[in-house]
Design a protein around this motif. Sequence first.
Motif, PDB file in Angstrom:
ATOM      1  N   HIS A  67       0.818  -1.213   0.000  1.00  0.00           N
ATOM      2  CA  HIS A  67       0.000   0.000   0.000  1.00  0.00           C
ATOM      3  C   HIS A  67       0.852   1.262   0.000  1.00  0.00           C
ATOM      4  O   HIS A  67       0.485   2.265  -0.620  1.00  0.00           O
ATOM      5  CB  HIS A  67      -0.897   0.007   1.240  1.00  0.00           C
ATOM      6  N   GLN A  97      -5.871   3.725   0.874  1.00  0.00           N
ATOM      7  CA  GLN A  97      -4.775   2.820   1.206  1.00  0.00           C
ATOM      8  C   GLN A  97      -3.921   3.321   2.365  1.00  0.00           C
ATOM      9  O   GLN A  97      -3.362   2.522   3.116  1.00  0.00           O
ATOM     10  CB  GLN A  97      -3.947   2.524  -0.046  1.00  0.00           C
ATOM     11  N   ARG A 101      -3.513   1.010   5.540  1.00  0.00           N
ATOM     12  CA  ARG A 101      -2.156   0.755   6.030  1.00  0.00           C
ATOM     13  C   ARG A 101      -2.055   1.078   7.525  1.00  0.00           C
ATOM     14  O   ARG A 101      -1.459   0.331   8.305  1.00  0.00           O
ATOM     15  CB  ARG A 101      -1.153   1.590   5.233  1.00  0.00           C
ATOM     16  N   MET A 196     -10.751  -5.187   0.329  1.00  0.00           N
ATOM     17  CA  MET A 196      -9.682  -4.817  -0.603  1.00  0.00           C
ATOM     18  C   MET A 196      -9.894  -5.477  -1.960  1.00  0.00           C
ATOM     19  O   MET A 196      -9.685  -4.852  -3.003  1.00  0.00           O
ATOM     20  CB  MET A 196      -8.323  -5.242  -0.043  1.00  0.00           C
ATOM     21  N   GLN A 200     -10.242  -3.070  -5.129  1.00  0.00           N
ATOM     22  CA  GLN A 200      -9.183  -3.023  -6.125  1.00  0.00           C
ATOM     23  C   GLN A 200      -9.652  -3.585  -7.463  1.00  0.00           C
ATOM     24  O   GLN A 200      -9.258  -3.086  -8.520  1.00  0.00           O
ATOM     25  CB  GLN A 200      -7.937  -3.744  -5.603  1.00  0.00           C
TER      26      GLN A 200
END
Length: 218
Positions: A67, A97, A101, A196, A200
């Motif tokens: 990330h 992100q 993170r 995610m 994504q």
Amino acid sequence: MTALAPARSTRRLVLAGASVLLVALGLVALMVVRPSAASPSGASSSQSAPAEDSVDAGFARDMAIHHQQAVEMSFIVRDRTDDEDVRRLAYDIINTQANQRGMMLGWLEMWGLPKSASGPPMEWMGHTLTPTGDGSLMPGMATDAELAALTAAKGEKAEVLFLRLMTVHHRAGADMAQAAAGSAKTDAIRNLAEGMVRGQQSEIGLMADMLKDRGAKP
């Protein structure tokens, strides 16, 4: 564009990451202190403390690194194009992100686990990676040369390069997240990884359309 722009972007990235980490630590602390309020299942603190060599810990460490580069590339392209669609995508990646993170690093902190792996990346997936020396630490990550090319590019050239690099980055990231979603033991990691994958994959489709609009292939 001045030579100081990359340095300013890096400082902003560091500050943003630190702020997100502090917020994430606070949220995770609340989850540990009040598990019944944080989870419908009332997960106990022992359930949210995986082993150091677990899928949960390995994914959190590796995806935090993965990330970080996505955020870095997004800062770079944001300052090298006036295209609102690309800048909006970059802004979304930076915020999403960097936040994810911070959450992963926060969980590692609350689990009492190191944020850096003692072995090579991707061991939690059963992969054995050989260092390439080109700056790409994991599948999908851009090389030092590719980052330098993105930094040097402007306008549509920067847009196309960013979209291509981020498409490759997202594909590998989605594969990692899919593996974690199927093998992680904690609800926190499974739920984050599943989100995610969806996010994504959606952005991969969006970037394919954006490349098509610019007469370029992924």
